[in-house]
Design an enzyme around this catalytic site. Structure first.
Site, PDB file in Angstrom:
ATOM      1  N   ASP A  76       0.832  -1.207   0.000  1.00 36.12           N
ATOM      2  CA  ASP A  76       0.000   0.000   0.000  1.00 36.12           C
ATOM      3  C   ASP A  76       0.866   1.257   0.000  1.00 36.12           C
ATOM      4  O   ASP A  76       2.030   1.239   0.420  1.00 36.12           O
ATOM      5  CB  ASP A  76      -0.969   0.013   1.200  1.00 36.12           C
ATOM      6  CG  ASP A  76      -0.272  -0.042   2.555  1.00 36.12           C
ATOM      7  OD1 ASP A  76       0.690  -0.817   2.699  1.00 36.12           O
ATOM      8  OD2 ASP A  76      -0.677   0.707   3.465  1.00 36.12           O
ATOM      9  N   GLU A 142       0.167  -0.943   5.881  1.00 35.88           N
ATOM     10  CA  GLU A 142       1.197  -0.415   6.766  1.00 35.88           C
ATOM     11  C   GLU A 142       0.950   1.055   7.009  1.00 35.88           C
ATOM     12  O   GLU A 142       1.192   1.567   8.091  1.00 35.88           O
ATOM     13  CB  GLU A 142       2.591  -0.619   6.151  1.00 35.88           C
ATOM     14  CG  GLU A 142       3.745  -0.463   7.149  1.00 35.88           C
ATOM     15  CD  GLU A 142       4.229   0.966   7.304  1.00 35.88           C
ATOM     16  OE1 GLU A 142       4.878   1.264   8.310  1.00 35.88           O
ATOM     17  OE2 GLU A 142       3.949   1.808   6.425  1.00 35.88           O
TER      18      GLU A 142
HETATM   19 ZN   LIG Z   1       6.683   2.357   4.226  1.00 34.78          ZN
END
Ligand SMILES: [Zn+2]
Length: 384
Positions: A76, A142
Site C-alpha cells: 500500500d 502499513e
Molecule cells: Zn513504508
C-alpha cells in the site's frame, strides 16, 4: 523528458514500475501482491494468502530447514494528493532525465519490494539448494490503521508456531546516500489524552468556579521538565511532547469547565510503557487534578543490538558499496515493532527517504538495482 518506453530497463526497475502502476492506496492492493506471488511461486515458494478484514496479506516460504530470513514490506501507498501538484502523474511511473524513478511508492516502498524479489530470484537460481528458509511477509496495510496487516499476520505466525530468526524490512532507511543508514530498532510510542474537569463559572466570581487551565498548567510544566531517562547508546532520551491543548468557550467572561490535552511519549528501552503511565499519573495526582486519562500504546520499542543479521547487513552493504552503514533507531514507528515480538532479529534497509509521503516522490533508479545487489549479498552471507 521521461525515458522512452522502449528503453531497456533492469528487471528490478521493470517490476517496480509494474507495481507503481497499480494505485494501491491503503488498504487496496490492486493486484500488487498477485504480481509478487506469481514471481515467488515460479521460484518454488509456498504461498499462504492471509486476508484479514479488507486487508490483503501473504506469507511465502522457500526451503526446508534451518533459520528463517523474511523480507517484510507493504504494497500500500499513501494518497497522492492532487495530481496537478505532480510533475509526472503519480501512478504513471517514469524515469526522468536525472535518472530518478518518479511516482507514488518509488521509495516507500515498491522499489524495495521489487529489489527483494529480483534479489531472491538471482539468489535462488544460483543456489537452488540454499541453506535456511527464505520468506516474504507482505501486507497492504502499513500506512493505515496497521491492525489487519503485519500485526495480524504476526499473530497468525505465532499461533502456527512459525519460526522467524531474521527479518529485513524494506522501509526507506537511507538519509543522504543509499544504505548510509540501517535501522536496527525503533523507539516506542505511547499516546495519552488527558481530560481535566473543572467547574464552569463567571470570571468575576472565581470562588464559585474551578479553572482547569490554572490547575493543569503547573502539572504540564512538571511533565515537560521531568527527566524520564537518559537514553542509552542506541536510543536518545525519552521525550514527552504535547501536541494539542483545548479549553475555553470562546467567551472572555467564562471560566471553562474542562480541558483536554493530547500528548505523546517517544521512549527508549530504558523505561517501560507501564512505568511511563505510572509516573505520569503520579505527577497529575500530586497536582490534585480531577482527571481522566486515556492511553494508546502505538508501539513498543525494539532493538537488534547485534547478531548475525546486523553483521550480515553491515558486511553486505560494504561488499556492494565499499562503505559501512551506520546503525540508527531514529524516526517513527514501523511494522518492525510487530515482527520483533516473534523474537526475530530485525533490521530496516531501503532507499532514500527524502521524498516519502510527499508529492513528486522519487528515488535514484540505479539505487534500486544496487539495493537488490545488497539484499542478495546479505542472503549470501546468511545462507551459503
Ligand atoms: Zn513504508
Amino acid at each position: 523528458m521521461p525515458m522512452p518506453e522502449n528503453a531497456a530497463l533492469s528487471p528490478t526497475l521493470t517490476l517496480a514500475m509494474e507495481l507503481m502502476r497499480r494505485p494501491s492506496v491503503t488498504p487496496d492492493d490492486v493486484g500488487c501482491q498477485a504480481l509478487m506471488v506469481e514471481r515467488l511461486e515460479r521460484l518454488g515458494f509456498h504461498v499462504e494468502r492471509l486476508p484479514f478484514g479488507d486487508v490483503e496479506n501473504f506469507w511465502a516460504v522457500r526451503g526446508h530447514h534451518g533459520p528463517v530470513l523474511a523480507f517484510a514490506g507493504h504494497t500500500d501507498v499513501v494518497p497522492s494528493g492532487p495530481d496537478v501538484l505532480w510533475e509526472h502523474p503519480p501512478f504513471e511511473p517514469c524515469i526522468d532525465d536525472d535518472g530518478m524513478l518518479c511516482g507514488r511508492g518509488a521509495a516507500d516502498m515498491k522499489g524495495s519490494l521489487a529489489a527483494m524479489i529480483t534479489a531472491v530470484e538471482r539468489f535462488v537460481t544460483a543456489n537452488p539448494n540454499h541453506d535456511g528458509k527464505i520468506a516474504f511477509l507482505i501486507t497492504s496495510d502499513e500506512e493505515g490503521p496497521a491492525i489487519d496487516g503485519t500485526r495480524a499476520v504476526v499473530e497468525h505466525l505465532r499461533e502456527a508456531h512459525e519460526r522467524l530468526d531474521y527479518c529485513i524490512v524494506g522501509e526507506p532507511s537511507s538519509t543522504s546516500e543509499l544504505a548510509d543508514t540501517i535501522k536496527n530498532g525503533r523507539r516506542g510510542s505511547l499516546g495519552g489524552v488527558l481530560h481535566v474537569k473543572g467547574v464552569q463559572g463567571h470570571v468575576a466570581y472565581p470562588h464559585l468556579a474551578r479553572n482547569p487551565i490554572h490547575e493543569t498548567t503547573s502539572a504540564l510544566d512538571a511533565l515537560v521538565r521531568e527527566h524520564w531517562d537518559g537514553g542509552n547508546s542506541f536510543f536518545p532520551a525519552t521525550s514527552f511532547q504535547i501536541s494539542n491543548i483545548r479549553s475555553g468557550t470562546g467567551a472572555t467572561n467564562v471560566i471553562p469547565g474542562e480541558l483536554e490535552v493530547i500528548f505523546n511519549f517517544r521512549y527508549s528501552t530504558e523505561v517501560t510503557h507501564t512505568q511511563l503511565r505510572e509516573r505520569t499519573e503520579a505527577i497529575l495526582d500530586a497536582h490534585g487534578l480531577d482527571y481522566r486519562l486515556d492511553w494508546t500504546l502505538n508501539g513498543e520499542p525494539f532493538l537488534t543490538a547485534k547478531g548475525e543479521l546486523v553483521e550480515a547487513a553491515l558486511a553486505g552493504v560494504e561488499e556492494v558499496l565499499g562503505r559501512r552503514p551506520e546503525l540508527s533507531t531514529a524516526g517513527g514507528t514501523s511494522d518492525g515493532r510487530f515482527i520483533a515480538t516473534l523474537g526475530a532479529q530485525v533490521v530496516e534497509l531501503g532507499p532514500l527517504n527524502a521524498t516519502i509521503h510527499k508529492v513528486n516522490e522519487r528515488v535514484y533508479a540505479a539505487d534500486l538495482d544496487t539495493l537488490s545487489d545488497i539484499y542478495e549479498a546479505i542472503l549470501g552471507r546468511l545462507f551459503v
